[in-house]
Write an enzyme that holds these catalytic residues in place. Sequence first.
Site, PDB file in Angstrom:
ATOM      1  NE  ARG A  59      11.144  -4.444  11.221  1.00 10.43           N
ATOM      2  CZ  ARG A  59      10.293  -3.457  10.996  1.00 10.43           C
ATOM      3  NH1 ARG A  59      10.637  -2.217  11.258  1.00 10.43           N
ATOM      4  NH2 ARG A  59       9.108  -3.692  10.482  1.00 10.43           N
TER       5      ARG A  59
ATOM      6  CE  LYS B 113      -2.409  -0.961   3.692  1.00  9.48           C
ATOM      7  NZ  LYS B 113      -1.799  -2.270   3.975  1.00  9.48           N
TER       8      LYS B 113
ATOM      9  NE  ARG C 255       9.581  -6.117   5.722  1.00  8.29           N
ATOM     10  CZ  ARG C 255       8.652  -5.199   5.963  1.00  8.29           C
ATOM     11  NH1 ARG C 255       8.337  -4.326   5.012  1.00  8.29           N
ATOM     12  NH2 ARG C 255       8.047  -5.151   7.125  1.00  8.29           N
TER      13      ARG C 255
ATOM     14  NE  ARG D 198       2.046  -6.535  10.799  1.00 13.68           N
ATOM     15  CZ  ARG D 198       2.950  -6.091   9.915  1.00 13.68           C
ATOM     16  NH1 ARG D 198       4.123  -6.707   9.794  1.00 13.68           N
ATOM     17  NH2 ARG D 198       2.671  -5.042   9.162  1.00 13.68           N
TER      18      ARG D 198
ATOM     19  NE  ARG E 116      -4.284   1.523  10.700  1.00  6.83           N
ATOM     20  CZ  ARG E 116      -3.320   0.908  10.026  1.00  6.83           C
ATOM     21  NH1 ARG E 116      -3.503  -0.352   9.653  1.00  6.83           N
ATOM     22  NH2 ARG E 116      -2.197   1.519   9.730  1.00  6.83           N
TER      23      ARG E 116
END
Length: 217
Positions: A160, A13, A127, A171, A88
């Site tokens: 992370r 996004k 990542r 999530r 949201r």
Amino acid sequence: MRLVLVGPPGAGKGTQAEFIAAHLAVPKISTGDIFRANVAQGTPLGVEAKRYMDAGQLVPDEVTINMVADRLSEPDAADGFLLDGFPRTVPQAIALDKMLIELGSGLDVVMELVVENEEVIRRLSGRRTCRGCGKIWHVEFDATKSEGICDRCGADLFQRDDDKPETIAERLKVYSRDTAPLVDYYGARGVLVGIDATGPVEDITVRAIDALRSYGG
């Protein structure tokens, strides 16, 4: 054009918001930017939001909604905007409807970036962040020459907590519970358009802009 961008974490996004807003010549408005600006400027809403954040608590909807309302009332948003990260939830969407009515406008289109959960997990879990310069690499899409070592500064890379598969899965559960209902909410109003958000960034941007043409974008 007044546009809202929705999609799960890892859908791209933020990246697409930059390109689409530039194409439409409207400001990109993200809740993250709004929060940082209000906190940095020490506005009453920023002070209130910081109090919750410092306590490790979620900022209440009322504070977030008021920050967004203030931002949408600024002159550069009068002729259009792209909202990234808000609303949201359906209650936030209802609040957005009300504030736009007060401003004498309404949403033109809500664009959903559609991507499967497996792809989200692959994108985010790959990542790696540099401990030295903070640059983010990716084991598949932007790998370093030496595994675990930053090409830019030579420091170690690490994963992370936010990028660990178990965290990403949680999530996605939160997104499915809280944010995915927006798809039905806006779909029922006839302002929703979905695009395939897999593949190269440039291809996704082309799909997005093509989809907006039928709305005058």
